[in-house]
Design a protein around this motif. Structure first.
Motif, PDB file in Angstrom:
ATOM      1  N   GLU A 175       0.832  -1.205   0.000  1.00  0.00           N
ATOM      2  CA  GLU A 175       0.000   0.000   0.000  1.00  0.00           C
ATOM      3  C   GLU A 175       0.865   1.254   0.000  1.00  0.00           C
ATOM      4  O   GLU A 175       0.551   2.237  -0.685  1.00  0.00           O
ATOM      5  CB  GLU A 175      -0.932   0.000   1.209  1.00  0.00           C
ATOM      6  CG  GLU A 175      -1.948   1.131   1.181  1.00  0.00           C
ATOM      7  CD  GLU A 175      -3.037   0.966   2.220  1.00  0.00           C
ATOM      8  OE1 GLU A 175      -3.800   1.935   2.423  1.00  0.00           O
ATOM      9  OE2 GLU A 175      -3.131  -0.125   2.823  1.00  0.00           O
ATOM     10  N   HIS A 183       0.664   8.815  -5.919  1.00  0.00           N
ATOM     11  CA  HIS A 183       0.099   9.998  -5.265  1.00  0.00           C
ATOM     12  C   HIS A 183       1.143  10.946  -4.680  1.00  0.00           C
ATOM     13  O   HIS A 183       0.893  12.150  -4.611  1.00  0.00           O
ATOM     14  CB  HIS A 183      -0.880   9.572  -4.164  1.00  0.00           C
ATOM     15  CG  HIS A 183      -2.053   8.806  -4.672  1.00  0.00           C
ATOM     16  ND1 HIS A 183      -3.170   9.412  -5.215  1.00  0.00           N
ATOM     17  CD2 HIS A 183      -2.278   7.473  -4.748  1.00  0.00           C
ATOM     18  CE1 HIS A 183      -4.035   8.489  -5.598  1.00  0.00           C
ATOM     19  NE2 HIS A 183      -3.514   7.303  -5.322  1.00  0.00           N
ATOM     20  N   ARG A 214     -11.214  16.086  -1.649  1.00  0.00           N
ATOM     21  CA  ARG A 214     -11.475  14.916  -0.817  1.00  0.00           C
ATOM     22  C   ARG A 214     -10.141  14.353  -0.324  1.00  0.00           C
ATOM     23  O   ARG A 214      -9.199  14.220  -1.108  1.00  0.00           O
ATOM     24  CB  ARG A 214     -12.220  13.853  -1.610  1.00  0.00           C
ATOM     25  CG  ARG A 214     -12.527  12.583  -0.806  1.00  0.00           C
ATOM     26  CD  ARG A 214     -13.322  11.601  -1.640  1.00  0.00           C
ATOM     27  NE  ARG A 214     -12.603  11.241  -2.864  1.00  0.00           N
ATOM     28  CZ  ARG A 214     -13.127  10.517  -3.841  1.00  0.00           C
ATOM     29  NH1 ARG A 214     -14.383  10.130  -3.762  1.00  0.00           N
ATOM     30  NH2 ARG A 214     -12.415  10.212  -4.910  1.00  0.00           N
ATOM     31  N   ARG A 215     -10.079  14.042   0.956  1.00  0.00           N
ATOM     32  CA  ARG A 215      -8.875  13.461   1.529  1.00  0.00           C
ATOM     33  C   ARG A 215      -9.113  11.995   1.865  1.00  0.00           C
ATOM     34  O   ARG A 215     -10.117  11.652   2.477  1.00  0.00           O
ATOM     35  CB  ARG A 215      -8.451  14.202   2.797  1.00  0.00           C
ATOM     36  CG  ARG A 215      -7.065  13.780   3.302  1.00  0.00           C
ATOM     37  CD  ARG A 215      -6.705  14.478   4.590  1.00  0.00           C
ATOM     38  NE  ARG A 215      -7.274  13.775   5.749  1.00  0.00           N
ATOM     39  CZ  ARG A 215      -7.059  14.140   7.007  1.00  0.00           C
ATOM     40  NH1 ARG A 215      -6.307  15.200   7.267  1.00  0.00           N
ATOM     41  NH2 ARG A 215      -7.605  13.461   7.995  1.00  0.00           N
ATOM     42  N   ARG A 216      -8.168  11.183   1.484  1.00  0.00           N
ATOM     43  CA  ARG A 216      -8.231   9.755   1.796  1.00  0.00           C
ATOM     44  C   ARG A 216      -7.042   9.399   2.674  1.00  0.00           C
ATOM     45  O   ARG A 216      -5.894   9.644   2.295  1.00  0.00           O
ATOM     46  CB  ARG A 216      -8.201   8.915   0.519  1.00  0.00           C
ATOM     47  CG  ARG A 216      -8.215   7.408   0.789  1.00  0.00           C
ATOM     48  CD  ARG A 216      -7.974   6.619  -0.488  1.00  0.00           C
ATOM     49  NE  ARG A 216      -7.926   5.178  -0.228  1.00  0.00           N
ATOM     50  CZ  ARG A 216      -7.527   4.280  -1.119  1.00  0.00           C
ATOM     51  NH1 ARG A 216      -7.152   4.675  -2.327  1.00  0.00           N
ATOM     52  NH2 ARG A 216      -7.499   2.993  -0.806  1.00  0.00           N
ATOM     53  N   ASP A 217      -7.321   8.857   3.826  1.00  0.00           N
ATOM     54  CA  ASP A 217      -6.255   8.445   4.735  1.00  0.00           C
ATOM     55  C   ASP A 217      -5.794   7.037   4.384  1.00  0.00           C
ATOM     56  O   ASP A 217      -6.603   6.153   4.125  1.00  0.00           O
ATOM     57  CB  ASP A 217      -6.737   8.466   6.186  1.00  0.00           C
ATOM     58  CG  ASP A 217      -7.076   9.870   6.650  1.00  0.00           C
ATOM     59  OD1 ASP A 217      -6.577  10.821   6.030  1.00  0.00           O
ATOM     60  OD2 ASP A 217      -7.839  10.007   7.620  1.00  0.00           O
ATOM     61  N   ARG A 218      -4.490   6.874   4.384  1.00  0.00           N
ATOM     62  CA  ARG A 218      -3.916   5.561   4.122  1.00  0.00           C
ATOM     63  C   ARG A 218      -3.124   5.089   5.320  1.00  0.00           C
ATOM     64  O   ARG A 218      -2.541   5.894   6.049  1.00  0.00           O
ATOM     65  CB  ARG A 218      -3.004   5.616   2.894  1.00  0.00           C
ATOM     66  CG  ARG A 218      -3.744   5.652   1.574  1.00  0.00           C
ATOM     67  CD  ARG A 218      -3.022   4.811   0.542  1.00  0.00           C
ATOM     68  NE  ARG A 218      -3.806   4.606  -0.664  1.00  0.00           N
ATOM     69  CZ  ARG A 218      -3.435   3.795  -1.636  1.00  0.00           C
ATOM     70  NH1 ARG A 218      -2.313   3.121  -1.539  1.00  0.00           N
ATOM     71  NH2 ARG A 218      -4.185   3.649  -2.701  1.00  0.00           N
ATOM     72  N   HIS A 224      -1.587  10.850   3.478  1.00  0.00           N
ATOM     73  CA  HIS A 224      -2.909  11.267   3.006  1.00  0.00           C
ATOM     74  C   HIS A 224      -2.864  11.439   1.497  1.00  0.00           C
ATOM     75  O   HIS A 224      -1.847  11.864   0.937  1.00  0.00           O
ATOM     76  CB  HIS A 224      -3.344  12.598   3.640  1.00  0.00           C
ATOM     77  CG  HIS A 224      -3.250  12.606   5.136  1.00  0.00           C
ATOM     78  ND1 HIS A 224      -4.046  11.805   5.938  1.00  0.00           N
ATOM     79  CD2 HIS A 224      -2.450  13.319   5.975  1.00  0.00           C
ATOM     80  CE1 HIS A 224      -3.754  12.044   7.202  1.00  0.00           C
ATOM     81  NE2 HIS A 224      -2.778  12.947   7.257  1.00  0.00           N
ATOM     82  N   GLU A 225      -3.986  11.134   0.853  1.00  0.00           N
ATOM     83  CA  GLU A 225      -4.146  11.377  -0.568  1.00  0.00           C
ATOM     84  C   GLU A 225      -5.240  12.421  -0.772  1.00  0.00           C
ATOM     85  O   GLU A 225      -6.266  12.395  -0.088  1.00  0.00           O
ATOM     86  CB  GLU A 225      -4.542  10.087  -1.303  1.00  0.00           C
ATOM     87  CG  GLU A 225      -3.492   9.009  -1.266  1.00  0.00           C
ATOM     88  CD  GLU A 225      -3.986   7.714  -1.898  1.00  0.00           C
ATOM     89  OE1 GLU A 225      -5.142   7.717  -2.388  1.00  0.00           O
ATOM     90  OE2 GLU A 225      -3.239   6.736  -1.886  1.00  0.00           O
ATOM     91  N   TYR A 226      -5.005  13.356  -1.676  1.00  0.00           N
ATOM     92  CA  TYR A 226      -5.965  14.423  -1.950  1.00  0.00           C
ATOM     93  C   TYR A 226      -6.378  14.368  -3.416  1.00  0.00           C
ATOM     94  O   TYR A 226      -5.540  14.192  -4.318  1.00  0.00           O
ATOM     95  CB  TYR A 226      -5.350  15.789  -1.637  1.00  0.00           C
ATOM     96  CG  TYR A 226      -4.984  15.970  -0.179  1.00  0.00           C
ATOM     97  CD1 TYR A 226      -5.911  16.471   0.732  1.00  0.00           C
ATOM     98  CD2 TYR A 226      -3.727  15.633   0.294  1.00  0.00           C
ATOM     99  CE1 TYR A 226      -5.587  16.627   2.069  1.00  0.00           C
ATOM    100  CE2 TYR A 226      -3.385  15.774   1.611  1.00  0.00           C
ATOM    101  CZ  TYR A 226      -4.326  16.288   2.512  1.00  0.00           C
ATOM    102  OH  TYR A 226      -3.988  16.422   3.828  1.00  0.00           O
ATOM    103  N   SER A 227      -7.661  14.503  -3.659  1.00  0.00           N
ATOM    104  CA  SER A 227      -8.187  14.478  -5.012  1.00  0.00           C
ATOM    105  C   SER A 227      -9.422  15.341  -5.081  1.00  0.00           C
ATOM    106  O   SER A 227     -10.002  15.721  -4.051  1.00  0.00           O
ATOM    107  CB  SER A 227      -8.523  13.043  -5.432  1.00  0.00           C
ATOM    108  OG  SER A 227      -9.524  12.495  -4.581  1.00  0.00           O
TER     109      SER A 227
END
Length: 230
Positions: A175, A183, A214-218, A224-227
């Motif tokens: 991951e 990213h 939108r923020r996605r936590d990994r 963090h991923e931002y899109s």
């Protein structure tokens, strides 16, 4: 030419002309520093290293990873508690097949003098035209691109996540490699990611005002991923 015309020029005159034109003496012009080598051969360079970590069950794990200098694409080849010659050789064999499938035309692989790299791996790489380049003793800066990724992996993953054993460690590494490749922005790539181009800039003020991110936590929220929100 001057000798052909029967003219004799003093060495001091030659030195003065070269100095005025900003031209270094021939030996200096012909020398190639390590930094020059890395820049000139970036498209053909790979770098590898072992990373050591300890899981919650007290087992020491050895992670083998390889990075492309030009694209900064990372490949985690595997992790094991016993980096035997057979295991490392198979990992390098898998790397060679992956590089061929991806169309990567690497010519050099840089790594340190760690005894965990067995002689058969050098022969295996040579068969596909990749020369092994060993760094100097206690000179990690010779492998700075790989060491930089190792530092990020430790700070953002290994030092932050509680991993019970080898299986969750492998899953977390996959991951994190996906995050790094698709990213994570790189200054060396003008803020692009290895497998993601820089998006077109937003020039419309209305588009900026209505921007929704939108923020996605990994991995438990460390990276963090931002899109753009759909």
């Amino acid at each position: 030419m001057n000798a052909t015309l029967g003219m004799k020029v003093a060495p001091s005159t030659v030195w003065e002309i070269l100095t005025q034109e900003g031209i270094d003496p021939s030996p200096d012009r012909m020398s190639l520093t390590w930094a020059d080598f890395l820049r000139s051969q970036a498209d053909a360079l790979l770098a590898g290293d072992f990373i050591e970590t300890i899981t919650l069950n007290g087992q020491r794990q050895y992670i083998l990873a390889v990075i492309e200098h030009a694209s900064r694409r990372i490949r985690v080849l595997g992790t094991t508690a016993h980096p035997t010659a057979a295991w490392v050789t198979q990992a390098i064999r898998n790397l060679v097949m992956d590089l061929e499938e991806a169309g990567c035309r690497a010519r050099f692989l840089i790594h340190d003098r760690d005894g965990k790299f067995p002689a058969p791996t050098e022969e295996l790489l040579a068969d596909v035209g990749i020369q092994t380049v060993l760094t100097g003793i206690r000179m990690p800066r010779m492998n700075a691109v790989m060491e930089r990724w190792v530092q990020s992996c430790r700070r953002e993953l290994l030092d932050q996540c509680l991993l019970r054993n080898e299986r969750p460690l492998r899953r977390a590494l996959r991951e994190y490699a996906e995050f790094s490749n698709r990213h994570r922005a790189h200054q060396a790539l003008d803020q692009a990611a290895p497998l993601r181009a820089v998006p077109d800039p937003i020039t419309d003020p209305a588009g900026i005002a209505d921007l929704k991110v939108r923020r996605r936590d990994r991995l438990g929220g460390v990276p963090h991923e931002y899109s753009h929100a759909a």
